[in-house]
Design a protein around this motif. Structure first.
Motif, mmCIF file in Angstrom:
data_model
loop_
_atom_site.group_PDB
_atom_site.id
_atom_site.type_symbol
_atom_site.label_atom_id
_atom_site.label_comp_id
_atom_site.label_asym_id
_atom_site.label_seq_id
_atom_site.Cartn_x
_atom_site.Cartn_y
_atom_site.Cartn_z
ATOM 1 N N ASN A 115 64.837 69.000 84.578
ATOM 2 C CA ASN A 115 63.668 69.346 83.763
ATOM 3 C C ASN A 115 63.733 68.712 82.377
ATOM 4 O OD1 ASN A 115 62.474 70.847 85.798
ATOM 5 N ND2 ASN A 115 63.353 72.782 85.112
ATOM 6 N N GLU A 116 64.931 68.616 81.807
ATOM 7 C CA GLU A 116 65.081 67.967 80.507
ATOM 8 C C GLU A 116 64.799 66.474 80.619
ATOM 9 O OE1 GLU A 116 65.461 69.323 77.447
ATOM 10 O OE2 GLU A 116 65.099 71.177 78.577
ATOM 11 N N ASP A 117 65.216 65.864 81.725
ATOM 12 C CA ASP A 117 64.910 64.441 81.944
ATOM 13 C C ASP A 117 63.408 64.223 82.071
ATOM 14 O OD1 ASP A 117 67.472 63.457 81.802
ATOM 15 O OD2 ASP A 117 67.841 63.588 83.955
ATOM 16 N N ILE A 118 62.726 65.130 82.760
ATOM 17 C CA ILE A 118 61.267 65.048 82.887
ATOM 18 C C ILE A 118 60.627 65.115 81.497
ATOM 19 C CG2 ILE A 118 59.221 66.358 83.627
ATOM 20 C CD1 ILE A 118 60.284 64.886 85.962
ATOM 21 N N LYS A 119 61.085 66.035 80.655
ATOM 22 C CA LYS A 119 60.537 66.181 79.302
ATOM 23 C C LYS A 119 60.748 64.919 78.473
ATOM 24 C CE LYS A 119 61.108 71.218 79.053
ATOM 25 N NZ LYS A 119 61.902 72.316 78.465
ATOM 26 N N ARG A 120 61.927 64.317 78.602
ATOM 27 C CA ARG A 120 62.195 63.084 77.848
ATOM 28 C C ARG A 120 61.258 61.957 78.284
ATOM 29 N NH1 ARG A 120 67.640 64.913 77.621
ATOM 30 N NH2 ARG A 120 68.143 64.088 79.687
ATOM 31 N N LEU A 121 61.029 61.874 79.588
ATOM 32 C CA LEU A 121 60.124 60.844 80.094
ATOM 33 C C LEU A 121 58.697 61.104 79.611
ATOM 34 C CD1 LEU A 121 60.015 58.321 81.801
ATOM 35 C CD2 LEU A 121 59.786 59.742 83.826
ATOM 36 N N GLN A 122 58.267 62.361 79.607
ATOM 37 C CA GLN A 122 56.932 62.700 79.116
ATOM 38 C C GLN A 122 56.768 62.314 77.647
ATOM 39 O OE1 GLN A 122 56.982 66.855 80.157
ATOM 40 N NE2 GLN A 122 55.841 66.534 82.054
ATOM 41 N N ILE A 123 57.786 62.550 76.851
ATOM 42 C CA ILE A 123 57.735 62.182 75.432
ATOM 43 C C ILE A 123 57.606 60.665 75.284
ATOM 44 C CG2 ILE A 123 59.097 62.079 73.292
ATOM 45 C CD1 ILE A 123 60.196 64.887 74.133
ATOM 46 N N SER A 124 58.350 59.923 76.098
ATOM 47 C CA SER A 124 58.272 58.452 76.005
ATOM 48 C C SER A 124 56.887 57.949 76.383
ATOM 49 C CB SER A 124 59.337 57.807 76.895
ATOM 50 O OG SER A 124 59.006 57.918 78.265
ATOM 51 N N ILE A 152 63.324 56.903 91.501
ATOM 52 C CA ILE A 152 62.832 56.743 90.132
ATOM 53 C C ILE A 152 61.309 56.716 90.108
ATOM 54 C CG2 ILE A 152 62.794 55.237 88.107
ATOM 55 C CD1 ILE A 152 65.440 56.665 88.539
ATOM 56 N N LEU A 153 60.707 56.077 91.104
ATOM 57 C CA LEU A 153 59.244 55.981 91.163
ATOM 58 C C LEU A 153 58.601 57.359 91.261
ATOM 59 C CD1 LEU A 153 58.871 52.990 93.681
ATOM 60 C CD2 LEU A 153 58.573 52.911 91.191
ATOM 61 N N ILE A 154 59.140 58.215 92.132
ATOM 62 C CA ILE A 154 58.545 59.554 92.295
ATOM 63 C C ILE A 154 58.860 60.421 91.079
ATOM 64 C CG2 ILE A 154 60.436 60.663 93.570
ATOM 65 C CD1 ILE A 154 56.725 60.986 94.521
ATOM 66 N N TRP A 155 60.013 60.221 90.485
ATOM 67 C CA TRP A 155 60.381 60.945 89.266
ATOM 68 C C TRP A 155 59.395 60.636 88.145
ATOM 69 C CZ3 TRP A 155 63.610 58.716 85.007
ATOM 70 C CH2 TRP A 155 63.956 59.684 84.060
ATOM 71 N N GLN A 156 59.000 59.364 88.024
ATOM 72 C CA GLN A 156 58.061 58.959 86.971
ATOM 73 C C GLN A 156 56.700 59.618 87.147
ATOM 74 O OE1 GLN A 156 58.354 54.716 87.521
ATOM 75 N NE2 GLN A 156 59.932 54.493 85.942
ATOM 76 N N VAL A 157 56.172 59.638 88.373
ATOM 77 C CA VAL A 157 54.850 60.246 88.562
ATOM 78 C C VAL A 157 54.925 61.773 88.480
ATOM 79 C CG1 VAL A 157 53.732 58.328 89.777
ATOM 80 C CG2 VAL A 157 55.054 60.009 91.089
ATOM 81 N N GLU A 158 56.059 62.340 88.834
ATOM 82 C CA GLU A 158 56.222 63.783 88.664
ATOM 83 C C GLU A 158 56.114 64.161 87.188
ATOM 84 O OE1 GLU A 158 59.337 67.458 89.552
ATOM 85 O OE2 GLU A 158 59.577 65.561 90.612
ATOM 86 N N ALA A 159 56.737 63.354 86.334
ATOM 87 C CA ALA A 159 56.649 63.612 84.892
ATOM 88 C C ALA A 159 55.200 63.578 84.422
ATOM 89 C CB ALA A 159 57.478 62.593 84.122
ATOM 90 N N ILE A 160 54.405 62.665 84.972
ATOM 91 C CA ILE A 160 52.996 62.549 84.569
ATOM 92 C C ILE A 160 52.195 63.761 85.027
ATOM 93 C CG2 ILE A 160 50.865 61.221 84.847
ATOM 94 C CD1 ILE A 160 52.711 58.717 85.225
ATOM 95 N N ILE A 161 52.318 64.124 86.304
ATOM 96 C CA ILE A 161 51.449 65.199 86.809
ATOM 97 C C ILE A 161 51.811 66.546 86.199
ATOM 98 C CG2 ILE A 161 50.969 63.910 88.921
ATOM 99 C CD1 ILE A 161 52.685 65.924 90.448
ATOM 100 N N LYS A 162 53.040 66.679 85.714
ATOM 101 C CA LYS A 162 53.427 67.945 85.092
ATOM 102 C C LYS A 162 52.930 68.092 83.656
ATOM 103 C CE LYS A 162 57.341 69.392 87.920
ATOM 104 N NZ LYS A 162 58.812 69.588 88.007
#
Length: 197
Positions: free
Chosen positions: A15-24, A180-190
């Motif tokens: 979840n912290e990795d998702i947040k970092r990606l969202q910030i970027s 990594i691809l699915i992780w990136q879009v997960e960050a977006i949809i969240k």
């Protein structure tokens, strides 16, 4: 301690990795697409600048990023809330398959995306931006064609507007690693948030 708590520990790091990606992503946004989605569906989604808004209908939109090696797609579809039975996982999947058949064609005539049901889907009930939601992870395939990959969807009942909103992300990468691809879009949809009336 690790044996007793490993699931929660891994989930916290993820979840912290998702947040970092969202910030970027907030540094480079497709503001034009964001505004169109706000106007059409009264919701906010943080769309990175390298994603394009390909389709925008009253009840369906398609956002994507295409490269020579991979494809990342995000679908938003909206439909009336009539009954809580619509929120059962089987009914969410039936709706997903119907929307995909109508809107996500494969590379040849008579082909279209569907949900792979031979492998059990992972279901999680989550709270996202103060809204109860149902998160599903699984695999998709193209009917009558050899092609597929992972997907993640979030379904949110929006009782104030008597509707259900599903945001569905899927990726294709051929033989490439799709984690990594699915992780990136997960960050977006969240990042989904409902706009005030």
């Amino acid at each position: 301690y690790w044996s007793d708590n490993k699931k929660n520990i891994v989930k916290t790091y993820f979840n912290e990795d998702i947040k970092r990606l969202q910030i970027s992503y907030t540094k480079y946004l497709n503001n034009k697409a964001i505004e169109k989605i706000k106007e059409k569906y009264k919701l906010y989604l943080s769309i990175p600048a390298d994603f394009n808004l390909d389709v925008l209908k009253d009840d369906f939109c398609w956002i994507s990023k295409e490269t020579p090696k991979s494809s990342q797609s995000i679908l938003i579809y909206v439909y009336p809330f009539t009954d809580s039975l619509q929120l059962l996982p089987d009914n969410i999947i039936k709706k997903r398959d119907l929307v995909a058949k109508q809107n996500v064609p494969g590379p040849k005539d008579g082909t279209y995306m569907q949900t792979e049901k031979r492998i059990e889907l992972n279901l999680e009930r989550i709270i996202i931006n103060n809204k109860n939601a149902i998160l599903l992870r699984g695999l998709w395939y193209i009917e009558n064609y050899f092609m597929g990959g992972p997907f993640i969807s979030i379904t949110i009942p929006d009782y104030s507007q008597k509707r259900i909103v599903t945001i569905d992300a899927f990726v294709y990468g051929g033989k490439e690693d799709k984690k990594i691809l699915i992780w990136q879009v997960e960050a977006i949809i969240k990042t989904i948030k409902f706009e005030d009336k």
